[in-house]
Design a protein around this motif. Structure first.
Motif, PDB file in Angstrom:
ATOM      1  N   ARG A  10     -27.253 -77.301   2.958  1.00 23.13           N
ATOM      2  CA  ARG A  10     -27.189 -75.912   2.487  1.00 23.13           C
ATOM      3  C   ARG A  10     -25.778 -75.547   2.052  1.00 23.13           C
ATOM      4  O   ARG A  10     -25.569 -74.939   1.011  1.00 23.13           O
ATOM      5  N   THR A 187     -29.010 -65.549   0.967  1.00 18.64           N
ATOM      6  CA  THR A 187     -28.014 -66.509   0.484  1.00 18.64           C
ATOM      7  C   THR A 187     -26.583 -66.115   0.822  1.00 18.64           C
ATOM      8  O   THR A 187     -25.710 -66.969   0.921  1.00 18.64           O
ATOM      9  N   SER A 215     -20.682 -68.005   4.035  1.00 19.16           N
ATOM     10  CA  SER A 215     -21.072 -67.513   2.709  1.00 19.16           C
ATOM     11  C   SER A 215     -20.053 -66.476   2.242  1.00 19.16           C
ATOM     12  O   SER A 215     -19.296 -65.929   3.055  1.00 19.16           O
TER      13      SER A 215
END
Length: 286
Positions: A10, A187, A215
């Motif tokens: 990821r 996300t 992120s």
């Protein structure tokens, strides 16, 4: 690696070449099959060249395909994978429905075990004393934001949910110290949401991020509640991550209710009683 191999996939997905991403997605959908494959088999199934598979393995900091398969097998043996379901042609309803449930249960257990209780406590403490709570999210995360607003409204906390970028921008600009934003993202990379979070922090608000760790959004918020879910959104809309976000919101809501004391129980009973007139009478549950 401290994180599972799927977590590493990821994290590195956006850094991979397009052809290497094909390999990564095939691995995520068919990890058990990949363990038994030769490099030529994986290249054929992912519709890439054998050198691409080798480059993919090296991009994952491994010497080659054999080391990658070994790491994958070790992860599968420990049961630490996020079991990403896939729907294959000819698969029965029972097979794919069980796959979805099993994948979700496995992922929720992973998210539960990785949540930082200290961070949860800080988030709950900020929400308890907040003057105003705003929930931001887009798409499937926007639905989670609306559900969160409903829960906190029932707790008699001034709250709102925004899934429009203009409304989020205006909301963030009008916040002040003592206000709280909960920014929700599968996300953590939505440009408008990251911008709104930065604006809210600059205005003095506490911003809690329900998003993947590492992120862009997690780096802009005041406090991150990491929800790291590997999910194939190329074909499917976010599903398991949405449920993980909903459960995390439930944890926050229960924490706030417990901190507000016994009086909240009376308020919730009054709300339930007021809704009685809207329901058809009967002996079943309300």
């Amino acid at each position: 690696m401290n994180r599972s191999l799927f977590d590493e996939l990821r994290v590195h997905m956006d850094q991979l070449r397009r052809s290497e991403q094909k390999v990564a997605r095939f691995v995520l959908r068919h990890p058990e099959e990949v363990i038994l494959m030769r490099i030529t088999d994986l290249a054929s199934e992912a519709q890439v060249s054998e050198p691409t598979v080798i480059r993919f393995c090296r991009a994952m900091n491994m010497a080659g395909f054999q080391e990658f398969k070994l790491k994958l097998a070790q992860m599968m043996a420990k049961g630490s994978q996020y079991a990403q379901f896939s729907v294959n042609d000819g698969e029965s309803v029972a097979a794919f429905s069980h796959g979805i449930f099993d994948s979700t249960i496995d992922t929720l257990a992973q998210v539960r075990d990785r949540l930082d209780n200290d961070a949860l406590g800080q988030a709950i403490a900020a929400l308890v004393v907040a003057n105003r709570v705003e929930f931001y999210g887009y798409g499937a995360s926007g639905i989670v934001a609306a559900d969160a607003q409903h829960k906190f409204f029932r707790l008699q906390i001034q709250s709102a949910a925004h899934s429009d970028p203009h409304m989020q921008t205006m909301s963030a600009a009008t916040l002040k110290a003592g206000d709280v934003v909960v920014a929700i993202s599968q996300t953590g990379r939505t440009r408008a949401l990251v911008s709104s979070a930065k604006t809210a922090v600059k205005a003095g608000a506490t911003v809690i991020g329900l998003c993947p760790s590492d992120s862009p959004l997690s780096r802009e918020v005041t406090l991150t509640l990491p929800v790291d879910v590997q999910e194939d959104t190329e074909i499917y809309i976010p599903m398991t991550s949405r449920i993980a976000h909903l459960l995390t919101i439930d944890v926050l809501a229960v924490g706030v209710a417990k901190n507000r004391g016994p009086q909240i129980s009376g308020q919730l009973k009054a709300i339930k009683k007021s809704l009685g007139a809207l329901r058809v009478s009967g002996n079943g549950p309300n």
